[in-house]
Design a protein around this motif. Structure first.
Motif, PDB file in Angstrom:
ATOM      1  N   ILE A 102      13.599  -3.139   3.444  1.00  0.00           N
ATOM      2  CA  ILE A 102      13.627  -2.564   4.795  1.00  0.00           C
ATOM      3  C   ILE A 102      12.219  -2.126   5.195  1.00  0.00           C
ATOM      4  CG2 ILE A 102      14.451  -0.629   6.198  1.00  0.00           C
ATOM      5  CD1 ILE A 102      17.031  -0.716   4.501  1.00  0.00           C
ATOM      6  N   ALA A 103      11.542  -1.427   4.280  1.00  0.00           N
ATOM      7  CA  ALA A 103      10.187  -0.946   4.577  1.00  0.00           C
ATOM      8  C   ALA A 103       9.240  -2.106   4.865  1.00  0.00           C
ATOM      9  CB  ALA A 103       9.675  -0.108   3.402  1.00  0.00           C
ATOM     10  N   ALA A 104       9.373  -3.198   4.102  1.00  0.00           N
ATOM     11  CA  ALA A 104       8.499  -4.365   4.301  1.00  0.00           C
ATOM     12  C   ALA A 104       8.762  -5.001   5.668  1.00  0.00           C
ATOM     13  CB  ALA A 104       8.728  -5.381   3.192  1.00  0.00           C
ATOM     14  N   ILE A 105      10.016  -5.086   6.042  1.00  0.00           N
ATOM     15  CA  ILE A 105      10.360  -5.669   7.342  1.00  0.00           C
ATOM     16  C   ILE A 105       9.863  -4.775   8.474  1.00  0.00           C
ATOM     17  CG2 ILE A 105      12.293  -6.178   8.901  1.00  0.00           C
ATOM     18  CD1 ILE A 105      13.833  -7.137   6.397  1.00  0.00           C
ATOM     19  N   ARG A 106      10.068  -3.467   8.328  1.00  0.00           N
ATOM     20  CA  ARG A 106       9.649  -2.534   9.374  1.00  0.00           C
ATOM     21  C   ARG A 106       8.122  -2.457   9.486  1.00  0.00           C
ATOM     22  NH1 ARG A 106      12.966   0.251  12.992  1.00  0.00           N
ATOM     23  NH2 ARG A 106      11.797   2.145  12.561  1.00  0.00           N
ATOM     24  N   GLU A 107       7.422  -2.694   8.383  1.00  0.00           N
ATOM     25  CA  GLU A 107       5.964  -2.720   8.442  1.00  0.00           C
ATOM     26  C   GLU A 107       5.496  -3.912   9.268  1.00  0.00           C
ATOM     27  OE1 GLU A 107       2.091  -2.876   5.428  1.00  0.00           O
ATOM     28  OE2 GLU A 107       4.123  -2.748   4.623  1.00  0.00           O
ATOM     29  N   HIS A 108       6.205  -5.024   9.126  1.00  0.00           N
ATOM     30  CA  HIS A 108       5.869  -6.219   9.900  1.00  0.00           C
ATOM     31  C   HIS A 108       6.344  -6.100  11.339  1.00  0.00           C
ATOM     32  CE1 HIS A 108       6.453 -10.416  11.311  1.00  0.00           C
ATOM     33  NE2 HIS A 108       5.340 -10.623  10.661  1.00  0.00           N
ATOM     34  N   SER A 109       7.512  -5.488  11.523  1.00  0.00           N
ATOM     35  CA  SER A 109       8.096  -5.352  12.857  1.00  0.00           C
ATOM     36  C   SER A 109       8.744  -3.969  12.977  1.00  0.00           C
ATOM     37  CB  SER A 109       9.139  -6.449  13.098  1.00  0.00           C
ATOM     38  OG  SER A 109       9.723  -6.326  14.381  1.00  0.00           O
ATOM     39  N   PRO A 110       8.013  -2.967  13.483  1.00  0.00           N
ATOM     40  CA  PRO A 110       8.502  -1.592  13.538  1.00  0.00           C
ATOM     41  C   PRO A 110       9.802  -1.411  14.316  1.00  0.00           C
ATOM     42  CG  PRO A 110       6.143  -1.670  13.955  1.00  0.00           C
ATOM     43  CD  PRO A 110       6.631  -3.086  13.962  1.00  0.00           C
ATOM     44  N   ASN A 111      10.129  -2.344  15.185  1.00  0.00           N
ATOM     45  CA  ASN A 111      11.343  -2.218  15.993  1.00  0.00           C
ATOM     46  C   ASN A 111      12.540  -2.966  15.404  1.00  0.00           C
ATOM     47  OD1 ASN A 111      10.067  -0.635  18.027  1.00  0.00           O
ATOM     48  ND2 ASN A 111       9.174  -2.487  18.903  1.00  0.00           N
ATOM     49  N   ALA A 112      12.389  -3.498  14.198  1.00  0.00           N
ATOM     50  CA  ALA A 112      13.481  -4.240  13.570  1.00  0.00           C
ATOM     51  C   ALA A 112      14.721  -3.355  13.437  1.00  0.00           C
ATOM     52  CB  ALA A 112      13.046  -4.738  12.204  1.00  0.00           C
TER      53      ALA A 112
END
Length: 210
Positions: free
Chosen positions: A72-82
């Motif tokens: 989750i953290a990796a995805i949110r780092e790439h896309s904060p609005n995920a």
């Protein structure tokens, strides 16, 4: 869904093929939803997100290659609005809190998927948070408790694996007296009667992921 409305684009990340098939069938039965990708690994989930940019990701917390919180953290780092919906087998206030802090929009028990999933997807796709009543109650019950420290969790992980105080002390490079102090603190914070009881409580609440 109106004729000109776009369906909610979904992606599933779970290492159990049968569950993925079930979710695919459930999503496929809804006219306002479409499944764009699925995978059984956390790393695959992160990569597929970058490729497909789904509206909502449904992700298991326990994955074979990386922790769901880390994914989750990796995805949110790439896309904060995920927008991510977390799935778990166990009710645990600590697990839920960690997932929400990492950026998840919803926390669902797998046992309640047939009743809660579709509503949670629609809510999360609109930017709303979703938390089942039993999970919210569990979090409220323990909200005022003194949390376990990272070191106490390390000690408890070793206790859960059956190690003695001396072996834990050697492994963590601390004194045996310090281990005993940590264990007394753990028992007090968790309201546990002994080491085994502490491990049971910690697993139920989500302090341990073993």
């Amino acid at each position: 869904m109106t004729n000109d409305a776009k369906p909610i684009r979904l992606r599933v990340v779970d290492d159990h093929p049968v569950l993925r098939e079930g979710l695919a069938a459930l999503i496929g039965s809804q006219p306002d939803m479409t499944l764009v990708a699925q995978t059984g690994t956390g790393k695959g989930g992160v990569e597929l997100f970058k490729i497909h940019r789904p509206d909502v990701t449904i992700m298991d917390l326990r994955l074979p290659d990386m922790n769901g919180i880390a994914a989750i953290a990796a995805i949110r780092e790439h896309s904060p609005n995920a927008r991510i919906i977390v799935l778990t087998t166990y009710l645990g206030d600590v697990q839920a809190e960690r997932a929400l802090k990492a950026g998840a929009y919803a926390f669902l028990l797998k046992a309640t998927l047939t009743t809660d999933l579709l509503n949670s997807i629609r809510a999360v796709s609109q930017g709303k948070k979703w938390l089942p009543d039993d999970v919210a109650s569990e979090m409220a019950e323990y909200s005022a408790d003194d949390p376990l420290t990272p070191r106490e969790i390390q000690v408890l992980e070793q206790v859960a694996s059956g190690k003695s105080n001396k072996i834990i002390a050697d492994y963590l490079e601390i004194s045996e007296d310090t281990v005993k102090t940590h264990i007394r603190s753990i028992l007090d914070k968790l309201g546990a009667s002994d080491r085994t009881h502490a491990v049971t409580i910690a697993l139920r609440r989500g302090f341990l992921d073993i």
